[in-house]
Design an enzyme around this catalytic site. Sequence first.
Site, short mmCIF file in Angstrom:
data_model
loop_
_atom_site.label_atom_id
_atom_site.label_comp_id
_atom_site.label_asym_id
_atom_site.label_seq_id
_atom_site.Cartn_x
_atom_site.Cartn_y
_atom_site.Cartn_z
N HIS A 161 0.81 -1.23 0.00
CA HIS A 161 0.00 0.00 0.00
C HIS A 161 0.84 1.28 0.00
O HIS A 161 0.31 2.36 -0.16
CB HIS A 161 -0.94 0.01 1.21
CG HIS A 161 -2.08 -0.96 1.07
ND1 HIS A 161 -3.32 -0.58 0.60
CD2 HIS A 161 -2.16 -2.28 1.30
CE1 HIS A 161 -4.11 -1.64 0.57
NE2 HIS A 161 -3.43 -2.69 0.99
N ASP A 370 3.57 9.56 -0.91
CA ASP A 370 2.39 8.81 -0.48
C ASP A 370 2.09 7.72 -1.51
O ASP A 370 2.11 7.99 -2.71
CB ASP A 370 1.18 9.76 -0.39
CG ASP A 370 0.21 9.39 0.71
OD1 ASP A 370 0.18 8.20 1.09
OD2 ASP A 370 -0.52 10.27 1.19
C1 GDG Z 1 -2.08 4.05 3.31
C2 GDG Z 1 -1.03 4.67 2.37
C3 GDG Z 1 -2.74 4.61 0.54
C4 GDG Z 1 -8.62 10.55 7.53
N1 GDG Z 1 -9.04 11.38 8.49
C5 GDG Z 1 -10.22 10.92 8.92
C6 GDG Z 1 -10.52 9.77 8.19
N2 GDG Z 1 -9.53 9.57 7.35
C7 GDG Z 1 -9.49 8.49 6.36
C8 GDG Z 1 -9.63 9.08 4.97
C9 GDG Z 1 -8.96 8.03 4.11
C10 GDG Z 1 -7.93 7.41 5.06
O1 GDG Z 1 -8.25 7.81 6.38
C11 GDG Z 1 -6.53 7.90 4.77
O2 GDG Z 1 -6.07 7.27 3.62
P1 GDG Z 1 -4.79 7.78 2.84
O3 GDG Z 1 -4.71 7.02 1.58
O4 GDG Z 1 -4.89 9.24 2.65
O5 GDG Z 1 -3.53 7.54 3.78
P2 GDG Z 1 -2.89 6.36 4.74
O6 GDG Z 1 -3.64 6.24 6.00
O7 GDG Z 1 -1.45 6.77 4.90
O8 GDG Z 1 -3.00 5.00 3.90
C12 GDG Z 1 -1.72 5.48 1.29
C13 GDG Z 1 -3.66 3.86 1.49
O9 GDG Z 1 -2.91 3.16 2.50
C14 GDG Z 1 -4.52 2.84 0.75
O10 GDG Z 1 -3.77 1.95 0.04
O11 GDG Z 1 -3.53 5.44 -0.28
O12 GDG Z 1 -0.78 5.99 0.37
O13 GDG Z 1 -0.10 5.46 3.09
O14 GDG Z 1 -9.88 7.05 3.72
O15 GDG Z 1 -10.99 9.26 4.73
N3 GDG Z 1 -11.68 9.08 8.35
C15 GDG Z 1 -12.53 9.53 9.28
N4 GDG Z 1 -12.27 10.63 10.04
C16 GDG Z 1 -11.15 11.35 9.90
O16 GDG Z 1 -10.93 12.35 10.59
N5 GDG Z 1 -13.68 8.87 9.47
#
Ligand code: GDG
Length: 467
Positions: A161, A370
């Site tokens: 990921h 990322d």
């Molecule tokens: C890893 C990889 C890759 C965030 N704040 C809140 C909240 N979130 C949710 C978002 C989103 C998720 O968390 C974050 O996803 P990201 O992709 O931005 O980042 P990582 O956590 O680092 O994820 C990344 C991912 O895996 C998938 O393969 O894209 O590159 O590092 O869904 O919505 N959700 C809620 N409240 C918040 O305040 N409910």
Amino acid sequence: MLLSNREPFTKKKSKDGEERWVQKAGGLVSALTPVMTQADGVWVAWAPDAGEASRAMVPGGGEPSFLLRSVPLSQSEVRRYYQGFANRALWPLCHYLLDRCDFQEQDWEVYRRVNARFADAVAEESREGDLVWIQDYHFCLAPRMVRERRRDRGAIAYFHHVPFPAAQVFRVLPWREDVLLGLLGADLVGFHSKNYAKNFMTSCADILGAQVDEASGQVLWQGRSTQVGWFPIGIDVDTHEAIARSPEVESQVTEIRKKVSGEKIILGVDRLDYTKGILERLYAFERLLERNPSYRGEVSFVQIAVPSRTAVEDYRNLKRKVDETVGRINGQYSRLGWTPVSYQYRGLPKEELIAQYRAADVALVTPLRDGMNLVAKEYVACRVEDDGVLVLSEFTGAAEELGRDSVLVNPYNINDVANALDFALKMHPDEQRARMRRLRSRVALRDIDWWLDESLRAAQASAEAGV
Ligand code: GDG
């Protein structure tokens, strides 16, 4: 069968004192739950609160369920395997932040032992011909270990990921051969982007001397071949859109607009992680205010930072620096009725998050690196009126799909980001609409179901073709 560090369900006590399994938030969990129940699957995961291994049908209570097999870890194992090797060695290495890497022999030994423990659990639970799908960098050694423990020829797939760094960076890892050999135990190794897949194949060729056919994505090592592919992960577009259009969200948007004092809103949403570029983003907003006095009193920056990995020192230091920087900017520029930065250090309920997406004129998504970044895709999916501007770091996986119609920036270049903000805030509504429509159709094209179907189909095909 799925192997993932995170549990999909946790046990919670309800008001009546009864314990129930509650589904955790997150796209992967909601997308996989129906697949797991349909396939009568088993999900193997770390149980943070459990004292011993457990097996439970989740969610149970008469609903369609699947088996959750929990593997407990001791506190010192969590320290060395999770906070140590996974998050202080592999995580910064994959994100090109070499000065943050801490390579400890003992962390590595525990990482190896814990991967073996999970592989044992997978082998115990798996049935003849089961597809085993291993998720993420916490389990780089598990594909080979599972293969060694299983006698049948069921497919083994692995999905990474996070980014896979350039071979020149990856080769810094003291245990680089072991990690590559671990991954090559899979029939299919999947990444978010073609670039990460290429970096992995180059590493296999340069470090192991494996035979690589880059065009077909084949890595041949000691008579076995592994298929390498790229499957950009998507989000549940329909659900995001539906929530974004709901009257509850509409009224929350009005509330947010009332509370945030500026006319225009810039939004950042991230786990509080040094890879997300939160500090650099604050500096860019500060530069915008410094250079363009007309924005003072007019534009507010809302940063939501979800607490993350608080047991790791680097994360605690980052929190302190972010607090200080927000304080400095607000101290310098606030005036009666206007606070430039509204900073919230907490996770929001999904609905409230979607309301924030809808309220924001500009999403500022500027990680230093990322794997994909789902926040960028969620913002786009929630812009149901086709307005708003996405400012996006060129170092995200999402930039490959969304780069063309977002405002692309180098997050390390503070002036570049400040200029991009200025450009985004002044963008004509017609241009916003044209760009956002194209972004929305690209996000809808490859949603979470697409990712699931493509990944699972490729996993089956690679096992059938394997030697
Ligand atoms: C890893 C990889 C890759 C965030 N704040 C809140 C909240 N979130 C949710 C978002 C989103 C998720 O968390 C974050 O996803 P990201 O992709 O931005 O980042 P990582 O956590 O680092 O994820 C990344 C991912 O895996 C998938 O393969 O894209 O590159 O590092 O869904 O919505 N959700 C809620 N409240 C918040 O305040 N409910």
